[in-house]
Design a protein around this motif. Structure first.
Motif, PDB file in Angstrom:
ATOM      1  N   LEU A   1      -1.449  -1.864   2.468  1.00 22.53           N
ATOM      2  CA  LEU A   1      -2.827  -1.870   2.961  1.00 22.53           C
ATOM      3  C   LEU A   1      -2.871  -2.236   4.435  1.00 22.53           C
ATOM      4  O   LEU A   1      -3.659  -1.678   5.207  1.00 22.53           O
ATOM      5  CB  LEU A   1      -3.674  -2.848   2.140  1.00 22.53           C
ATOM      6  CG  LEU A   1      -5.163  -2.888   2.492  1.00 22.53           C
ATOM      7  CD1 LEU A   1      -5.797  -1.504   2.339  1.00 22.53           C
ATOM      8  CD2 LEU A   1      -5.897  -3.903   1.626  1.00 22.53           C
ATOM      9  N   SER A   2      -2.004  -3.147   4.854  1.00 22.45           N
ATOM     10  CA  SER A   2      -1.930  -3.507   6.277  1.00 22.45           C
ATOM     11  C   SER A   2      -1.562  -2.285   7.117  1.00 22.45           C
ATOM     12  O   SER A   2      -2.168  -2.020   8.156  1.00 22.45           O
ATOM     13  CB  SER A   2      -0.894  -4.618   6.489  1.00 22.45           C
ATOM     14  OG  SER A   2      -1.279  -5.797   5.823  1.00 22.45           O
ATOM     15  N   LEU A   3      -0.560  -1.535   6.665  1.00 24.27           N
ATOM     16  CA  LEU A   3      -0.170  -0.313   7.381  1.00 24.27           C
ATOM     17  C   LEU A   3      -1.312   0.689   7.428  1.00 24.27           C
ATOM     18  O   LEU A   3      -1.536   1.355   8.443  1.00 24.27           O
ATOM     19  CB  LEU A   3       1.050   0.308   6.706  1.00 24.27           C
ATOM     20  CG  LEU A   3       2.396  -0.390   6.908  1.00 24.27           C
ATOM     21  CD1 LEU A   3       3.445   0.223   5.981  1.00 24.27           C
ATOM     22  CD2 LEU A   3       2.840  -0.280   8.360  1.00 24.27           C
ATOM     23  N   ALA A   4      -2.053   0.789   6.318  1.00 24.66           N
ATOM     24  CA  ALA A   4      -3.114   1.784   6.216  1.00 24.66           C
ATOM     25  C   ALA A   4      -4.246   1.525   7.195  1.00 24.66           C
ATOM     26  O   ALA A   4      -4.930   2.461   7.625  1.00 24.66           O
ATOM     27  CB  ALA A   4      -3.660   1.817   4.791  1.00 24.66           C
TER      28      ALA A   4
ATOM     29  N   LYS B   1      -6.256   3.265   2.957  1.00 20.50           N
ATOM     30  CA  LYS B   1      -7.537   3.193   3.666  1.00 20.50           C
ATOM     31  C   LYS B   1      -8.648   3.821   2.835  1.00 20.50           C
ATOM     32  O   LYS B   1      -9.772   3.320   2.786  1.00 20.50           O
ATOM     33  CB  LYS B   1      -7.425   3.900   5.021  1.00 20.50           C
ATOM     34  CG  LYS B   1      -8.665   3.745   5.884  1.00 20.50           C
ATOM     35  CD  LYS B   1      -8.465   4.366   7.258  1.00 20.50           C
ATOM     36  CE  LYS B   1      -9.713   4.170   8.119  1.00 20.50           C
ATOM     37  NZ  LYS B   1      -9.528   4.787   9.457  1.00 20.50           N
ATOM     38  N   GLU B   2      -8.338   4.915   2.156  1.00 20.42           N
ATOM     39  CA  GLU B   2      -9.337   5.563   1.310  1.00 20.42           C
ATOM     40  C   GLU B   2      -9.782   4.620   0.195  1.00 20.42           C
ATOM     41  O   GLU B   2     -10.979   4.534  -0.119  1.00 20.42           O
ATOM     42  CB  GLU B   2      -8.774   6.851   0.699  1.00 20.42           C
ATOM     43  CG  GLU B   2      -9.782   7.592  -0.185  1.00 20.42           C
ATOM     44  CD  GLU B   2      -9.196   8.793  -0.896  1.00 20.42           C
ATOM     45  OE1 GLU B   2      -9.945   9.463  -1.630  1.00 20.42           O
ATOM     46  OE2 GLU B   2      -7.984   9.063  -0.724  1.00 20.42           O
ATOM     47  N   ALA B   3      -8.853   3.894  -0.400  1.00 24.73           N
ATOM     48  CA  ALA B   3      -9.196   2.962  -1.473  1.00 24.73           C
ATOM     49  C   ALA B   3     -10.115   1.867  -0.964  1.00 24.73           C
ATOM     50  O   ALA B   3     -11.055   1.448  -1.660  1.00 24.73           O
ATOM     51  CB  ALA B   3      -7.928   2.352  -2.062  1.00 24.73           C
ATOM     52  N   LEU B   4      -9.872   1.404   0.259  1.00 21.65           N
ATOM     53  CA  LEU B   4     -10.712   0.373   0.851  1.00 21.65           C
ATOM     54  C   LEU B   4     -12.128   0.893   1.060  1.00 21.65           C
ATOM     55  O   LEU B   4     -13.114   0.196   0.800  1.00 21.65           O
ATOM     56  CB  LEU B   4     -10.105  -0.078   2.177  1.00 21.65           C
ATOM     57  CG  LEU B   4     -10.472  -1.464   2.689  1.00 21.65           C
ATOM     58  CD1 LEU B   4     -10.095  -2.541   1.682  1.00 21.65           C
ATOM     59  CD2 LEU B   4      -9.793  -1.719   4.026  1.00 21.65           C
ATOM     60  N   GLU B   5     -12.229   2.146   1.505  1.00 21.45           N
ATOM     61  CA  GLU B   5     -13.541   2.752   1.747  1.00 21.45           C
ATOM     62  C   GLU B   5     -14.283   3.063   0.452  1.00 21.45           C
ATOM     63  O   GLU B   5     -15.514   3.073   0.419  1.00 21.45           O
ATOM     64  CB  GLU B   5     -13.368   4.031   2.574  1.00 21.45           C
ATOM     65  CG  GLU B   5     -12.852   3.776   3.992  1.00 21.45           C
ATOM     66  CD  GLU B   5     -12.445   5.059   4.708  1.00 21.45           C
ATOM     67  OE1 GLU B   5     -12.368   6.121   4.025  1.00 21.45           O
ATOM     68  OE2 GLU B   5     -12.187   5.006   5.929  1.00 21.45           O
TER      69      GLU B   5
ATOM     70  N   SER C   1      -6.562   5.512  -4.997  1.00 22.35           N
ATOM     71  CA  SER C   1      -7.372   5.643  -3.786  1.00 22.35           C
ATOM     72  C   SER C   1      -8.825   6.010  -4.029  1.00 22.35           C
ATOM     73  O   SER C   1      -9.635   5.946  -3.100  1.00 22.35           O
ATOM     74  CB  SER C   1      -6.745   6.689  -2.855  1.00 22.35           C
ATOM     75  OG  SER C   1      -5.479   6.250  -2.393  1.00 22.35           O
ATOM     76  N   ASN C   2      -9.194   6.418  -5.251  1.00 19.08           N
ATOM     77  CA  ASN C   2     -10.574   6.804  -5.518  1.00 19.08           C
ATOM     78  C   ASN C   2     -10.847   6.696  -7.016  1.00 19.08           C
ATOM     79  O   ASN C   2      -9.945   6.409  -7.809  1.00 19.08           O
ATOM     80  CB  ASN C   2     -10.861   8.226  -5.010  1.00 19.08           C
ATOM     81  CG  ASN C   2      -9.826   9.228  -5.511  1.00 19.08           C
ATOM     82  OD1 ASN C   2      -9.650   9.403  -6.708  1.00 19.08           O
ATOM     83  ND2 ASN C   2      -9.133   9.889  -4.581  1.00 19.08           N
ATOM     84  N   ARG C   3     -12.084   6.941  -7.388  1.00 21.26           N
ATOM     85  CA  ARG C   3     -12.455   6.776  -8.792  1.00 21.26           C
ATOM     86  C   ARG C   3     -11.756   7.793  -9.699  1.00 21.26           C
ATOM     87  O   ARG C   3     -11.374   7.459 -10.828  1.00 21.26           O
ATOM     88  CB  ARG C   3     -13.971   6.892  -8.945  1.00 21.26           C
ATOM     89  CG  ARG C   3     -14.420   6.830 -10.403  1.00 21.26           C
ATOM     90  CD  ARG C   3     -15.872   6.525 -10.563  1.00 21.26           C
ATOM     91  NE  ARG C   3     -16.277   6.622 -11.960  1.00 21.26           N
ATOM     92  CZ  ARG C   3     -17.384   6.102 -12.456  1.00 21.26           C
ATOM     93  NH1 ARG C   3     -18.207   5.440 -11.666  1.00 21.26           N
ATOM     94  NH2 ARG C   3     -17.684   6.246 -13.719  1.00 21.26           N
ATOM     95  N   LYS C   4     -11.589   9.014  -9.219  1.00 18.75           N
ATOM     96  CA  LYS C   4     -10.943  10.027 -10.045  1.00 18.75           C
ATOM     97  C   LYS C   4      -9.535   9.592 -10.423  1.00 18.75           C
ATOM     98  O   LYS C   4      -9.107   9.741 -11.582  1.00 18.75           O
ATOM     99  CB  LYS C   4     -10.906  11.364  -9.301  1.00 18.75           C
ATOM    100  CG  LYS C   4     -10.340  12.513 -10.136  1.00 18.75           C
ATOM    101  CD  LYS C   4     -10.414  13.831  -9.373  1.00 18.75           C
ATOM    102  CE  LYS C   4      -9.852  14.974 -10.215  1.00 18.75           C
ATOM    103  NZ  LYS C   4      -9.907  16.269  -9.468  1.00 18.75           N
ATOM    104  N   GLU C   5      -8.797   9.055  -9.458  1.00 24.09           N
ATOM    105  CA  GLU C   5      -7.441   8.582  -9.748  1.00 24.09           C
ATOM    106  C   GLU C   5      -7.477   7.365 -10.666  1.00 24.09           C
ATOM    107  O   GLU C   5      -6.618   7.212 -11.541  1.00 24.09           O
ATOM    108  CB  GLU C   5      -6.730   8.250  -8.437  1.00 24.09           C
ATOM    109  CG  GLU C   5      -6.440   9.482  -7.585  1.00 24.09           C
ATOM    110  CD  GLU C   5      -5.792   9.149  -6.264  1.00 24.09           C
ATOM    111  OE1 GLU C   5      -5.457  10.100  -5.516  1.00 24.09           O
ATOM    112  OE2 GLU C   5      -5.623   7.954  -5.953  1.00 24.09           O
TER     113      GLU C   5
END
Length: 255
Positions: free
Chosen positions: A94-97, A69-73, A17-21
């Motif tokens: 992703l659709s659910l998110a 959703k966080e990954a998309l943002e 979901s983010n760069r750290k992960e």
């Protein structure tokens, strides 16, 4: 790590979901000092060879799965993760998110298709207009004038300024550059383009100035050499020239 030791040469990591992960995932696939993967490639070394550990870091394919959703943002920062080879879209989650029914093939008018992000700016039907100030080559080859135009665009409230970059020898024929061709109109324009270009160092200066001002720098590359130069500047988005909309070999260079 266990599936790598078992011999897998590629991993798709879910729910990044983010760069750290993303960084943590990449490091789990690499031996120290680049990562923290432990050494124990029992099966992998059977067909990877006794020198498996020497080349494993560079040969293992590492894909982050985008399904939140966080990954998309935060897609831009995920894509900037060092040694991450690419992303894989998880369509159902992703659709659910994003508030859609889970599924695989979605109509292109759904939210997952209709909204994109450039750095911290969301662009979509229900978002504020994303205003791009087209500077192009109107700086007349003067980096000082280019910076003044950036100031004017920023003061006017633009979100982005767009320039152009072209390697003349990559775009135009040698005969035209030597003014020995048949297309006199093109040869007339070449004189202007040669005089009104910014150098790569000057583009770098303008890009850094935009970063300091808080306005996005964007550029249209007219050839693959220019794409390489702009990638070194870590530009966040490109605009394909209208003349190149069917130039598939060039467009493929963006991916």
């Amino acid at each position: 790590m266990k599936i790598l030791d078992a011999g897998c040469y590629g991993v798709i990591c879910p729910m990044v979901s983010n760069r750290k992960e993303a960084e943590k995932f990449v490091q789990a696939c690499q031996y120290p000092p680049r990562g923290y993967r432990s050494f124990g490639p029992i099966r992998a070394s059977i067909y990877g060879g006794s020198d498996y550990a020497k080349h494993a870091d560079n040969e293992i394919l590492k894909l982050a799965m985008i399904e939140t959703k966080e990954a998309l943002e935060k897609l831009d920062e995920i894509l900037d993760t060092p040694n991450l080879d690419g992303i894989y879209i998880g369509p159902a989650d992703l659709s659910l998110a994003v508030g859609e029914e889970p599924g695989f093939d979605k109509p292109e008018n759904t939210k997952a298709y209709s909204e994109i992000s450039i750095r911290d700016k969301n662009i979509g039907e229900n978002e504020p207009a994303f205003i791009i100030a087209e500077i192009g080559n109107n700086h007349n080859g003067s980096v000082e004038l280019a910076l003044e135009m950036v100031d004017a665009a920023h003061e006017a409230g633009a979100n982005c300024v767009k320039f152009q970059m072209r390697n003349m020898s990559s775009v135009y024929r040698k005969k035209s550059l030597a003014k020995k061709g048949e297309d006199l109109g093109t040869e007339y324009v070449l004189d202007l383009l040669e005089r009104f270009q910014l150098s790569q160092d000057e583009h770098k200066q303008v890009a850094q100035y935009c970063e300091d001002k808080g306005i996005l720098y964007m550029c249209t590359p007219w050839d693959s050499d220019s794409i390489v130069a702009l990638e070194a500047l870590e530009v966040k988005a490109y605009k394909v020239a209208s003349a190149d909309l069917t130039n598939l070999p060039l467009i493929e260079k963006f991916f």
